[in-house]
Motif scaffolding. Structure first.
Motif, short mmCIF file in Angstrom:
data_model
loop_
_atom_site.label_atom_id
_atom_site.label_comp_id
_atom_site.label_asym_id
_atom_site.label_seq_id
_atom_site.Cartn_x
_atom_site.Cartn_y
_atom_site.Cartn_z
N GLU A 224 -21.89 -27.70 -31.07
CA GLU A 224 -20.72 -26.49 -31.22
C GLU A 224 -21.14 -25.40 -29.91
O GLU A 224 -19.92 -25.05 -29.47
CB GLU A 224 -21.28 -25.79 -32.60
N THR A 225 -21.97 -25.23 -29.74
CA THR A 225 -22.39 -24.46 -28.41
C THR A 225 -21.72 -24.94 -27.32
O THR A 225 -21.04 -24.17 -26.60
CB THR A 225 -23.88 -24.45 -28.21
N LEU A 226 -21.72 -26.24 -26.70
CA LEU A 226 -21.09 -26.83 -25.93
C LEU A 226 -19.63 -26.88 -25.98
O LEU A 226 -18.78 -26.45 -25.02
CB LEU A 226 -21.45 -28.28 -25.66
N GLU A 229 -18.57 -23.00 -24.97
CA GLU A 229 -18.67 -22.99 -23.54
C GLU A 229 -17.57 -23.59 -22.87
O GLU A 229 -16.88 -23.17 -21.72
CB GLU A 229 -19.90 -23.50 -23.18
N MET A 230 -16.96 -24.72 -23.32
CA MET A 230 -16.05 -25.69 -22.46
C MET A 230 -14.59 -24.78 -22.99
O MET A 230 -13.70 -24.79 -21.95
CB MET A 230 -15.84 -26.92 -22.85
N GLY A 231 -14.43 -24.32 -24.10
CA GLY A 231 -13.26 -23.57 -24.49
C GLY A 231 -13.03 -22.34 -23.41
O GLY A 231 -12.09 -22.12 -22.99
N GLU A 232 -14.04 -21.56 -23.23
CA GLU A 232 -14.09 -20.27 -22.63
C GLU A 232 -13.77 -20.67 -20.97
O GLU A 232 -12.92 -20.15 -20.53
CB GLU A 232 -15.37 -19.69 -22.49
N GLY A 233 -14.16 -21.83 -20.62
CA GLY A 233 -13.78 -22.12 -19.12
C GLY A 233 -12.51 -22.58 -18.96
O GLY A 233 -11.65 -22.25 -18.06
N GLU A 234 -11.99 -23.14 -20.06
CA GLU A 234 -10.37 -23.56 -19.94
C GLU A 234 -9.41 -22.40 -19.52
O GLU A 234 -8.45 -22.14 -19.16
CB GLU A 234 -10.08 -24.58 -21.09
N SER A 235 -9.83 -21.30 -20.98
CA SER A 235 -9.03 -20.28 -20.51
C SER A 235 -9.05 -19.33 -19.45
O SER A 235 -8.02 -18.98 -19.16
CB SER A 235 -9.46 -19.45 -22.05
N GLU A 236 -10.26 -19.32 -18.77
CA GLU A 236 -10.32 -18.64 -17.47
C GLU A 236 -9.38 -19.25 -16.42
O GLU A 236 -8.64 -18.86 -15.80
CB GLU A 236 -11.87 -18.49 -17.21
#
Length: 281
Positions: A224-226, A229-236
């Motif tokens: 879930e942590t991974l 993290e992957m979701g925040e990077g895609e939004s930026e």
């Protein structure tokens, strides 16, 4: 049939069966041949003994004949000398010797007849021995060939006693191998199911299940942590201008212009190619 008679009959039958199994036909034939040769030798010795007796009688006959001649001469001399009494005695001795000669001649004749019969029997026996020898060698060759063929057939079909023992040994080895494979598979299954406790560990089955649940929960939390993290990077990356998209648009414009200019070029190339083909033809 009484008990003793039945027992004797059974014993003889068993012994006969054992002898039949132990008997070697080739050895039996050789032994029979040697027995017949021994009989021939006995016949020859009998003929030799008979001939010896006949020769003795003939020698005795010759001595008696010599005595007859001597007594005959004595009688003549006595008559010439006027001794009739001596002449009579000489003739009496001559008569006795002639009677003995007649007996000897009769015995010699009988011995000669026996000798002739024995010689005839010896010749017949010798012919039979030679015939038996030929048959013996033929039978031995046939038996040895049949024995060799049987051995090869038993080897090919594995029906001999030795091959049967080998076959049973292979079957036993295969059964033991299958048992060991089945036991190994059963032990693996029991070990995986946790039915066997680890002798080097003080944990029971409940402790192991709790550890497995805890390990699974830790993996889920890390996953879930991974994802977060992957979701925040895609939004930026989505909020920033897409330079690659702008470059692709410029490249499409350039390609459109090249297509317009390339059309004319392609026409020239096609025309020149057609001319070359005509020259070749």
């Amino acid at each position: 049939m009484g008990i003793l008679s039945r027992t004797s009959y059974v014993i003889r039958s068993k012994i006969n069966s054992i002898l039949n199994r132990a008997e070697d036909p080739t050895e039996t034939l050789d032994y029979s041949y040697e027995q017949m040769r021994d009989q021939l030798q006995q016949v020859k010795r009998g003929i030799a003994d008979l001939t010896t007796q006949k020769k003795r009688l003939e020698m005795q006959k010759r001595r008696l004949e010599e005595n007859v001649d001597k007594h005959n001469g004595q009688a003549r001399t006595a008559v010439q000398q006027g001794r009739e009494d001596l002449a009579r005695k000489a003739l009496e001795k001559k008569k006795t010797k002639m009677n003995q000669i007649e007996d000897l001649e009769r015995q010699i004749s009988e011995l000669q007849s026996q000798q002739d019969r024995l010689i005839e029997q010896k010749n017949e026996l010798q012919s039979r021995i030679e015939e038996f020898r030929t048959k013996k060698e033929t039978m031995k060759a046939r038996y040895e060939a049949a024995e060799a063929s049987t051995t090869v057939s038993e080897a090919m079909t594995a029906t001999g006693e030795e091959f049967e023992d080998v076959g049973r040994a292979i079957e036993r080895a295969e059964e033991r191998t299958q048992d060991m494979e089945a036991r190994s598979a059963a032990l693996d299954e029991l070990h995986q199911s946790g039915a066997f406790e680890d002798v080097l560990s003080d944990k029971d089955s409940i402790d192991r299940e709790l550890e497995e649940v805890a390990a699974g929960s830790g993996v889920d939390a890390e996953l879930e942590t991974l994802k977060a993290e992957m979701g925040e990077g895609e939004s930026e990356r989505a909020s920033e201008p897409d330079a690659e998209t702008e470059a692709e648009a410029d490249l499409d414009d350039d390609l459109d212009l090249d297509d317009l200019e390339g059309g004319a070029v392609d026409e020239d190339v096609e025309a020149e190619l057609a001319e070359l083909q005509e020259e070749e033809n």
